[in-house]
Design an enzyme around this catalytic site. Structure first.
Site, PDB file in Angstrom:
ATOM      1  N   GLU A 292      25.314  41.053  -3.855  1.00  0.00           N
ATOM      2  CA  GLU A 292      25.688  41.851  -2.742  1.00  0.00           C
ATOM      3  C   GLU A 292      24.588  42.561  -1.933  1.00  0.00           C
ATOM      4  O   GLU A 292      24.681  42.902  -0.731  1.00  0.00           O
ATOM      5  CB  GLU A 292      26.548  43.230  -3.549  1.00  0.00           C
ATOM      6  CG  GLU A 292      27.989  42.582  -3.876  1.00  0.00           C
ATOM      7  CD  GLU A 292      28.821  42.040  -2.687  1.00  0.00           C
ATOM      8  OE1 GLU A 292      28.775  42.568  -1.481  1.00  0.00           O
ATOM      9  OE2 GLU A 292      29.401  41.090  -2.924  1.00  0.00           O
TER      10      GLU A 292
ATOM     11  N   CYS B 276      37.456  34.879  11.081  1.00  0.00           N
ATOM     12  CA  CYS B 276      37.340  36.082  12.316  1.00  0.00           C
ATOM     13  C   CYS B 276      36.162  36.316  12.477  1.00  0.00           C
ATOM     14  O   CYS B 276      35.421  37.464  12.446  1.00  0.00           O
ATOM     15  CB  CYS B 276      38.096  37.427  11.800  1.00  0.00           C
ATOM     16  SG  CYS B 276      38.427  38.502  13.000  1.00  0.00           S
TER      17      CYS B 276
ATOM     18  N   CYS C 190      41.945  31.606  15.063  1.00  0.00           N
ATOM     19  CA  CYS C 190      43.358  32.372  15.022  1.00  0.00           C
ATOM     20  C   CYS C 190      44.194  31.670  14.312  1.00  0.00           C
ATOM     21  O   CYS C 190      45.138  31.987  13.823  1.00  0.00           O
ATOM     22  CB  CYS C 190      43.269  32.908  16.305  1.00  0.00           C
ATOM     23  SG  CYS C 190      41.967  34.070  16.796  1.00  0.00           S
TER      24      CYS C 190
ATOM     25  N   CYS D 274      44.540  31.549  10.699  1.00  0.00           N
ATOM     26  CA  CYS D 274      44.247  33.063   9.994  1.00  0.00           C
ATOM     27  C   CYS D 274      45.612  33.523   9.531  1.00  0.00           C
ATOM     28  O   CYS D 274      46.641  33.299  10.169  1.00  0.00           O
ATOM     29  CB  CYS D 274      43.754  34.224  11.055  1.00  0.00           C
ATOM     30  SG  CYS D 274      43.724  35.669  10.405  1.00  0.00           S
TER      31      CYS D 274
ATOM     32  N   CYS E 148      48.100  40.422  14.378  1.00  0.00           N
ATOM     33  CA  CYS E 148      46.885  40.696  14.969  1.00  0.00           C
ATOM     34  C   CYS E 148      47.324  41.153  16.557  1.00  0.00           C
ATOM     35  O   CYS E 148      47.435  40.453  17.410  1.00  0.00           O
ATOM     36  CB  CYS E 148      46.017  39.461  15.134  1.00  0.00           C
ATOM     37  SG  CYS E 148      44.556  39.902  15.829  1.00  0.00           S
TER      38      CYS E 148
END
Length: 378
Positions: A56, A211, A218, A221, A227
């Site tokens: 991370e 995204c 899209c 997605c 959206c």
């Protein structure tokens, strides 16, 4: 006679963001992640908080493809938090060199030492305690807690901000505090009751693989049906870009000074650019006369200059400015004895490949010192 009718007062949304709650949102993200998300990254499929934390921190402002080889090298040298905490600072910076944003490396080392000293080598499972450790902000703390301990905590990194801004039609620059505060309320309200690991990874995967900034996928997605940006044809507008400012430009001269099989390097202070790394001695830009005087003043304590040659200039872009570098190579034929007060140090050329050097400086050094015909007297 016109009768005035009092309109009901417009009710402000709850301050805790509860009106953002939508269980179907997290359900869609979780279902998509399980079928189409990423599952084979080196730091996945583990509850080892050390490995999760390491990944991370490395992934902050850095792409996955760039992180993987650094992550693997770190684990080879420092397989656990105890070995990292005990490692010399130079080794840590050397392992990190080239990954950029070097404050992360210094904080990584400090964090490991605090986890060992304060928590016996076990990362706390409370996101609040995690966020108190060096280099761990609120979003990173939530990711560590979720992946390592299954804690229900919200992330909000750059990718997630982009997903939220598009899906929910959020206007305003997401880095601005009022906008970011509202995004945090939404992030917390949308947390699922179960499946936090898949949900958290799903948000990351959506932002990283579908995204994206340029041409988002899209059609694939799972959130396309809800959206706002897609419905209103505002994909290119959202999220709102950061207001542009002129990028400051700076200039410096770097000196590649050699004697025999050694090169003269400078230990940079912990703060500032390339903090904690080794680099080349520098002098301010100026005309030819100033250059000659400055070089001799800098190198007089280290030896006598035998020759000098101008190398190929290059530029390097930092977060807040662009640096233009004019490098020169110089050879010293009579090397003076070093004293404890001198700021520079001689470093073996054969060790440069593993030295804790900034990537552009290492590239310059390896390119210059591998050529036999580079040095010529001006």
């Amino acid at each position: 006679m016109k009768v005035l009718v009092d309109k009901p007062a417009r009710r402000a949304p709850p301050a805790d963001g509860a009106h953002y709650a939508d269980p179907s949102f997290s359900a869609d993200v979780i279902a998509w992640q399980k079928r189409h998300g990423r599952h084979t990254l080196p730091w996945q499929n583990t509850r080892d908080a050390y490995r999760v934390w390491l990944s991370e921190i490395m992934l902050q402002q850095t792409q996955v493809a760039a992180v993987i080889p650094y992550y693997q090298r770190f684990l080879e040298r420092c397989p656990d938090v105890f070995s990292l905490a005990a490692a010399p600072s130079e080794d840590v910076m050397s392992l990190w060199a080239g990954l950029g944003y070097y404050t992360r490396a210094r904080n990584l080392h400090k964090c490991a030492q605090r986890v060992v000293n304060e928590y016996g080598g076990r990362f706390p499972d409370d996101p609040v305690l995690l966020a108190d450790l060096p280099g761990i902000g609120r979003s990173t703390a939530a990711a560590i807690a979720a992946f390592s301990y299954g804690r229900r905590a919200a992330i909000l990194d750059g990718n997630v901000k982009r997903v939220f801004a598009r899906v929910f039609g959020v206007d305003g620059y997401p880095g601005a505090k009022p906008v970011e505060d509202k995004l945090w309320l939404r992030a917390v309200a949308l947390l699922p009751e179960e499946g936090i690991e898949a949900y958290t990874q799903g948000l990351m995967d959506l932002g990283a693989t579908l995204c994206v900034r340029g041409t988002p996928g899209c059609a694939r997605c799972p959130l396309a049906g809800r959206c706002v940006a897609l419905t209103q044809d505002r994909i290119s507008e959202l999220p709102v870009s950061k207001p542009k400012k002129a990028v400051p430009e700076r200039e410096t001269v770097m000196l590649v000074v050699t004697n025999g099989d050694d090169v003269l390097l400078e230990q940079r202070p912990d703060s500032g650019i390339w903090g904690g790394l080794l680099s080349l001695p520098e002098i301010a830009m100026g005309d030819a006369t100033q250059f000659d005087v400055a070089v001799h003043a800098l190198l007089a304590p280290y030896g006598e200059i035998a020759g000098c040659r101008k190398l190929q200039p290059f530029s390097h872009v930092f977060t807040h400015f662009k640096l233009h570098v004019a490098p020169y190579q110089l050879a010293l034929d009579a090397r003076a004895a070093m004293t404890a007060q001198q700021a520079l140090l001689w470093y073996p050329v054969q060790r440069l490949a593993d030295a804790p050097l900034p990537a552009p400086v290492k590239k310059l050094l390896l390119g210059a010192l591998l050529r036999d015909d580079l040095l010529a007297t001006i």
